[in-house]
Design a protein around this motif. Structure first.
Motif, PDB file in Angstrom:
ATOM      1  N   LEU A  36       0.818  -1.212   0.000  1.00 37.85           N
ATOM      2  CA  LEU A  36       0.000   0.000   0.000  1.00 37.85           C
ATOM      3  C   LEU A  36       0.853   1.264   0.000  1.00 37.85           C
ATOM      4  O   LEU A  36       0.314   2.369  -0.107  1.00 37.85           O
ATOM      5  N   HIS A  37       2.159   1.116   0.149  1.00 36.40           N
ATOM      6  CA  HIS A  37       3.075   2.246   0.261  1.00 36.40           C
ATOM      7  C   HIS A  37       3.628   2.584  -1.126  1.00 36.40           C
ATOM      8  O   HIS A  37       4.357   1.791  -1.720  1.00 36.40           O
ATOM      9  N   PRO A  38       3.303   3.749  -1.701  1.00 33.34           N
ATOM     10  CA  PRO A  38       3.800   4.097  -3.046  1.00 33.34           C
ATOM     11  C   PRO A  38       5.318   4.063  -3.129  1.00 33.34           C
ATOM     12  O   PRO A  38       6.024   4.323  -2.149  1.00 33.34           O
ATOM     13  N   ARG A  39       5.801   3.753  -4.310  1.00 28.08           N
ATOM     14  CA  ARG A  39       7.233   3.711  -4.544  1.00 28.08           C
ATOM     15  C   ARG A  39       7.826   5.117  -4.547  1.00 28.08           C
ATOM     16  O   ARG A  39       7.179   6.067  -4.955  1.00 28.08           O
ATOM     17  N   GLN A  40       9.054   5.233  -4.099  1.00 33.96           N
ATOM     18  CA  GLN A  40       9.767   6.501  -4.158  1.00 33.96           C
ATOM     19  C   GLN A  40      10.444   6.608  -5.524  1.00 33.96           C
ATOM     20  O   GLN A  40      11.080   5.664  -5.989  1.00 33.96           O
ATOM     21  N   SER A  41      10.302   7.755  -6.177  1.00 33.94           N
ATOM     22  CA  SER A  41      10.936   7.958  -7.478  1.00 33.94           C
ATOM     23  C   SER A  41      11.130   9.447  -7.696  1.00 33.94           C
ATOM     24  O   SER A  41      10.780  10.266  -6.833  1.00 33.94           O
ATOM     25  N   ASP A  42      11.669   9.790  -8.848  1.00 34.72           N
ATOM     26  CA  ASP A  42      11.930  11.196  -9.140  1.00 34.72           C
ATOM     27  C   ASP A  42      10.649  12.018  -9.176  1.00 34.72           C
ATOM     28  O   ASP A  42      10.666  13.212  -8.864  1.00 34.72           O
ATOM     29  N   ASP A  43       9.527  11.396  -9.569  1.00 28.24           N
ATOM     30  CA  ASP A  43       8.294  12.171  -9.715  1.00 28.24           C
ATOM     31  C   ASP A  43       7.234  11.850  -8.674  1.00 28.24           C
ATOM     32  O   ASP A  43       6.121  12.347  -8.745  1.00 28.24           O
ATOM     33  N   TYR A 215      -2.545   3.314  -8.003  1.00 32.58           N
ATOM     34  CA  TYR A 215      -3.800   4.063  -7.911  1.00 32.58           C
ATOM     35  C   TYR A 215      -3.983   4.948  -9.140  1.00 32.58           C
ATOM     36  O   TYR A 215      -3.019   5.432  -9.742  1.00 32.58           O
ATOM     37  N   LEU A 216      -5.240   5.146  -9.464  1.00 31.79           N
ATOM     38  CA  LEU A 216      -5.638   6.082 -10.502  1.00 31.79           C
ATOM     39  C   LEU A 216      -6.315   7.263  -9.831  1.00 31.79           C
ATOM     40  O   LEU A 216      -7.230   7.086  -9.023  1.00 31.79           O
ATOM     41  N   ALA A 217      -5.874   8.464 -10.149  1.00 32.27           N
ATOM     42  CA  ALA A 217      -6.475   9.677  -9.602  1.00 32.27           C
ATOM     43  C   ALA A 217      -7.027  10.505 -10.748  1.00 32.27           C
ATOM     44  O   ALA A 217      -6.275  10.944 -11.612  1.00 32.27           O
ATOM     45  N   THR A 235      -8.042   1.654  -7.198  1.00 33.71           N
ATOM     46  CA  THR A 235      -6.855   0.866  -7.463  1.00 33.71           C
ATOM     47  C   THR A 235      -6.769   0.672  -8.971  1.00 33.71           C
ATOM     48  O   THR A 235      -7.783   0.690  -9.674  1.00 33.71           O
ATOM     49  N   HIS A 236      -5.579   0.491  -9.479  1.00 35.90           N
ATOM     50  CA  HIS A 236      -5.407   0.423 -10.925  1.00 35.90           C
ATOM     51  C   HIS A 236      -4.177  -0.417 -11.246  1.00 35.90           C
ATOM     52  O   HIS A 236      -3.329  -0.680 -10.375  1.00 35.90           O
ATOM     53  N   ALA A 237      -4.097  -0.871 -12.484  1.00 40.29           N
ATOM     54  CA  ALA A 237      -2.944  -1.641 -12.941  1.00 40.29           C
ATOM     55  C   ALA A 237      -2.616  -1.229 -14.362  1.00 40.29           C
ATOM     56  O   ALA A 237      -3.517  -0.937 -15.162  1.00 40.29           O
ATOM     57  N   TRP A 238      -1.342  -1.211 -14.697  1.00 39.43           N
ATOM     58  CA  TRP A 238      -0.900  -0.862 -16.038  1.00 39.43           C
ATOM     59  C   TRP A 238       0.450  -1.540 -16.295  1.00 39.43           C
ATOM     60  O   TRP A 238       0.877  -2.409 -15.516  1.00 39.43           O
ATOM     61  N   ALA A 239       1.101  -1.192 -17.382  1.00 37.41           N
ATOM     62  CA  ALA A 239       2.348  -1.850 -17.774  1.00 37.41           C
ATOM     63  C   ALA A 239       3.471  -0.837 -17.885  1.00 37.41           C
ATOM     64  O   ALA A 239       3.243   0.346 -18.138  1.00 37.41           O
ATOM     65  N   GLN A 240       4.680  -1.321 -17.701  1.00 34.38           N
ATOM     66  CA  GLN A 240       5.877  -0.554 -18.008  1.00 34.38           C
ATOM     67  C   GLN A 240       6.740  -1.391 -18.947  1.00 34.38           C
ATOM     68  O   GLN A 240       6.875  -2.608 -18.760  1.00 34.38           O
ATOM     69  N   VAL A 258       0.008   7.131 -22.386  1.00 31.89           N
ATOM     70  CA  VAL A 258       1.440   6.905 -22.217  1.00 31.89           C
ATOM     71  C   VAL A 258       1.944   7.888 -21.171  1.00 31.89           C
ATOM     72  O   VAL A 258       1.577   9.053 -21.187  1.00 31.89           O
ATOM     73  N   GLY A 259       2.782   7.426 -20.264  1.00 35.99           N
ATOM     74  CA  GLY A 259       3.266   8.283 -19.187  1.00 35.99           C
ATOM     75  C   GLY A 259       2.468   8.061 -17.923  1.00 35.99           C
ATOM     76  O   GLY A 259       1.452   7.365 -17.921  1.00 35.99           O
ATOM     77  N   ASN A 260       2.926   8.667 -16.834  1.00 32.86           N
ATOM     78  CA  ASN A 260       2.316   8.387 -15.534  1.00 32.86           C
ATOM     79  C   ASN A 260       1.477   9.537 -14.985  1.00 32.86           C
ATOM     80  O   ASN A 260       1.257   9.624 -13.773  1.00 32.86           O
ATOM     81  N   VAL A 261       0.985  10.407 -15.842  1.00 32.61           N
ATOM     82  CA  VAL A 261       0.077  11.453 -15.373  1.00 32.61           C
ATOM     83  C   VAL A 261      -1.205  10.792 -14.869  1.00 32.61           C
ATOM     84  O   VAL A 261      -1.846  10.023 -15.585  1.00 32.61           O
ATOM     85  N   GLY A 262      -1.576  11.060 -13.628  1.00 32.64           N
ATOM     86  CA  GLY A 262      -2.756  10.461 -13.035  1.00 32.64           C
ATOM     87  C   GLY A 262      -2.542   9.063 -12.501  1.00 32.64           C
ATOM     88  O   GLY A 262      -3.489   8.435 -12.014  1.00 32.64           O
ATOM     89  N   LEU A 263      -1.308   8.561 -12.572  1.00 37.94           N
ATOM     90  CA  LEU A 263      -1.002   7.208 -12.106  1.00 37.94           C
ATOM     91  C   LEU A 263      -0.002   7.263 -10.953  1.00 37.94           C
ATOM     92  O   LEU A 263       1.040   7.921 -11.061  1.00 37.94           O
ATOM     93  N   ILE A 264      -0.305   6.570  -9.874  1.00 41.47           N
ATOM     94  CA  ILE A 264       0.570   6.526  -8.705  1.00 41.47           C
ATOM     95  C   ILE A 264       0.994   5.082  -8.494  1.00 41.47           C
ATOM     96  O   ILE A 264       0.171   4.226  -8.151  1.00 41.47           O
ATOM     97  N   ALA A 265       2.261   4.794  -8.725  1.00 42.77           N
ATOM     98  CA  ALA A 265       2.769   3.426  -8.660  1.00 42.77           C
ATOM     99  C   ALA A 265       3.052   3.008  -7.224  1.00 42.77           C
ATOM    100  O   ALA A 265       3.675   3.739  -6.459  1.00 42.77           O
TER     101      ALA A 265
END
Length: 321
Positions: A36-43, A215-217, A235-240, A258-265
């Motif tokens: 449940l803890h989002p990943r840490q990344s540049d964005d 998550y999808l926001a 909750t949401h799922a997608w591909a990288q 394409v891209g992670n706008v609105g997507l929280i990994a």
């Protein structure tokens, strides 16, 4: 989640995720694992987290799995007719539209990974689903032009948009993921089914691809409600897919984006079974479960966690002043 969505830019986001299991009579609970803890990344940068579990577990610890995901492990001693997990996460989320270097964006298909990259990517390239009739392969090759000459990024965009436009989205509460071949035959699926179809199609071309859960926001449809800062979430799922020179790029075949706008990994893994948001066991009769309820809400802006302290082993979560 809906079959299409509009992205929302929210520098600060608060996600509340509540899962409740209900039973006919008090049951005993085995170990439960949470992602449940989002990943840490540049964005995306986690600012504060809170986790409330009822009944209170006898032990709660956090570990990092082989893919760099945060996993919470709870163990219980009390019986109960209800088990609930409430996670509140505040994070800074600053996604950007995918902008590849012109050289990377124009890289022609097929491509070859370097020897050093292959060592790390091997588990993401191998096929994870049985497909004896090569249905996913044959479906994916329709997006290649007759000449076979196409840019790698363009091919992946075609795959993502092809799933979005060619299949019907159906929310499915049942556990598990359809095989890519099954999704092709049915013509419909959930976001996780579409993610796996995208992944298997990319792997059929020899590309490294992985499953992402999170998550999808998206903003509320009612503009009057949106002024309160609320947003619809799920909750949401997608591909990288890993592109040489560009790294891991997000593709959401449910929306065709394409891209992670609105997507929280939250979690990434070569196999979706290693990215489940919450799973565990109980001891009781087969007739005991009454159902499960999941609610996800997203707020624009950082909210304060207001319950008492819990310790994750790395970060102390306490009552805000």
């Amino acid at each position: 989640m809906p079959d299409s969505h509009r992205a929302v830019l929210m520098p600060f986001v608060t996600i509340r995720h509540v899962t409740t299991y209900r039973y006919r009579r008090p049951v005993a609970f085995g170990e439960h694992r949470m992602m449940l803890h989002p990943r840490q990344s540049d964005d995306q940068r986690v600012i504060q987290t809170g986790l409330k579990i009822s009944p209170e577990p006898t032990s709660l610890r956090f570990v990092q799995d082989a893919f760099g995901n945060s996993v919470g492990i709870a163990r219980f001693s009390r019986r109960s007719k209800e088990l609930s997990f409430e996670s509140v996460v505040c994070l800074e989320h600053s996604p950007a539209e995918t902008a590849l270097d012109p050289q990377d964006a124009g890289r022609a298909f097929p491509v070859e990974y370097g020897a050093e990259e292959l060592q790390d990517l091997a588990q993401y390239i191998g096929r994870h689903q049985l497909d004896p009739l090569n249905e996913a392969d044959r479906w994916a090759r329709q997006f290649l032009p007759p000449s076979g000459s196409i840019g790698l990024f363009e091919l992946l965009v075609r795959l993502s948009k092809g799933i979005h436009g060619g299949f019907v989205y159906r929310r499915r509460e049942a556990k598990g993921i359809q095989r890519a071949a099954e999704t092709l035959r049915l013509g419909h699926g959930s976001c996780r089914d579409f993610a796996m179809l995208m992944i298997e199609a990319a792997r059929s071309f020899g590309l490294a691809a992985r499953f992402v859960s999170g998550y999808l926001a998206v903003p509320l449809d009612d503009p009057l409600e949106s002024t309160s800062g609320s947003a619809r979430g799920s909750t949401h799922a997608w591909a990288q897919v890993y592109l040489p020179g560009a790294g891991w790029i997000d593709f959401d075949p449910t929306s065709g984006g394409v891209g992670n706008v609105g997507l929280i990994a939250v979690a990434v893994a070569p196999d979706p079974r290693d990215a489940l948001p919450l799973h565990g066991t109980f001891t009781g009769f087969p007739s005991d479960p009454l159902g499960m309820e999941v609610t996800v809400s997203v707020m624009a802006g950082a909210q304060r966690v207001i319950w008492g302290a819990q310790t994750s082993g790395r970060r102390r979560i306490g009552r805000s002043a």
